[in-house]
Scaffold this motif. Structure first.
Motif, PDB file in Angstrom:
ATOM      1  N   VAL A 181       0.845  -1.208   0.000  1.00 47.66           N
ATOM      2  CA  VAL A 181       0.000   0.000   0.000  1.00 47.66           C
ATOM      3  C   VAL A 181       0.873   1.248   0.000  1.00 47.66           C
ATOM      4  CG1 VAL A 181      -1.630   1.336   1.405  1.00 47.66           C
ATOM      5  CG2 VAL A 181      -2.026  -1.105   1.026  1.00 47.66           C
ATOM      6  N   ALA A 182       1.903   1.268   0.830  1.00 47.94           N
ATOM      7  CA  ALA A 182       2.801   2.430   0.878  1.00 47.94           C
ATOM      8  C   ALA A 182       3.500   2.618  -0.466  1.00 47.94           C
ATOM      9  CB  ALA A 182       3.820   2.266   2.001  1.00 47.94           C
ATOM     10  N   PRO A 235      -7.565   4.976  -7.314  1.00 50.05           N
ATOM     11  CA  PRO A 235      -8.677   4.022  -7.280  1.00 50.05           C
ATOM     12  C   PRO A 235      -8.563   3.074  -6.083  1.00 50.05           C
ATOM     13  CG  PRO A 235      -7.140   3.456  -9.025  1.00 50.05           C
ATOM     14  CD  PRO A 235      -6.666   4.747  -8.431  1.00 50.05           C
ATOM     15  N   HIS A 236      -9.678   2.463  -5.757  1.00 47.03           N
ATOM     16  CA  HIS A 236      -9.692   1.468  -4.685  1.00 47.03           C
ATOM     17  C   HIS A 236      -8.989   0.205  -5.172  1.00 47.03           C
ATOM     18  CE1 HIS A 236     -12.321   3.830  -2.169  1.00 47.03           C
ATOM     19  NE2 HIS A 236     -13.095   4.045  -3.224  1.00 47.03           N
ATOM     20  N   PRO A 237      -8.479  -0.599  -4.255  1.00 54.82           N
ATOM     21  CA  PRO A 237      -7.816  -1.843  -4.663  1.00 54.82           C
ATOM     22  C   PRO A 237      -8.775  -2.762  -5.420  1.00 54.82           C
ATOM     23  CG  PRO A 237      -7.464  -1.414  -2.317  1.00 54.82           C
ATOM     24  CD  PRO A 237      -8.454  -0.402  -2.808  1.00 54.82           C
TER      25      PRO A 237
END
Length: 128
Positions: free
Chosen positions: A57-58, A83-85
């Motif tokens: 994520v980072a 965007p969302h995962p």
């Protein structure tokens, strides 16, 4: 024929039951220790997975930020929030996922560095 006294038979049954109970307690202690170890190992795997997730994520957020900075001068492009995962994507190793995002980021950077017009067109001279 001699008959076994009831008290002796009672003691024999109690000894058998006591032995069975002791074997069962020992089995349960071993099982408990084994399960405790499995829980500890699972906890370590969960912690490692959480750490890997945070790393991915980072890495994605950092590259998204850099991509947005690279696109800042591209006024024609509508930039959207990250965007969302996509949870349909197969899980992978953190290093592989970050490498994939880095590769896409580098492709973006290279495409932005390419000239949109040939140098002769920018100076107003006709192409050869």
């Amino acid at each position: 024929m001699s008959e076994v006294p009831a008290s002796a038979r009672y003691k024999e049954i109690i000894a058998t039951a006591t032995g069975a109970a002791e074997r069962m307690r020992e089995h349960e202690r071993e099982k408990s220790a084994r399960l405790a170890q499995e829980v500890a190992v699972a906890g370590q795997r969960i912690a490692a997975a959480e750490e890997a997730r945070e790393e991915v994520v980072a890495g994605v957020e950092l590259r998204w930020k850099h991509a947005m900075e690279a696109l800042w001068d591209e006024r024609w492009m509508r930039v959207t929030p990250m965007p969302h995962p996509d949870h349909r994507v197969a899980p992978g190793r953190a290093a592989d996922l970050i490498a994939s995002v880095q590769s896409a980021y580098l492709v973006l950077r290279r495409s932005l560095e390419k000239s949109r017009w040939s140098p002769s067109r920018r100076r107003g001279t006709p192409p050869e």
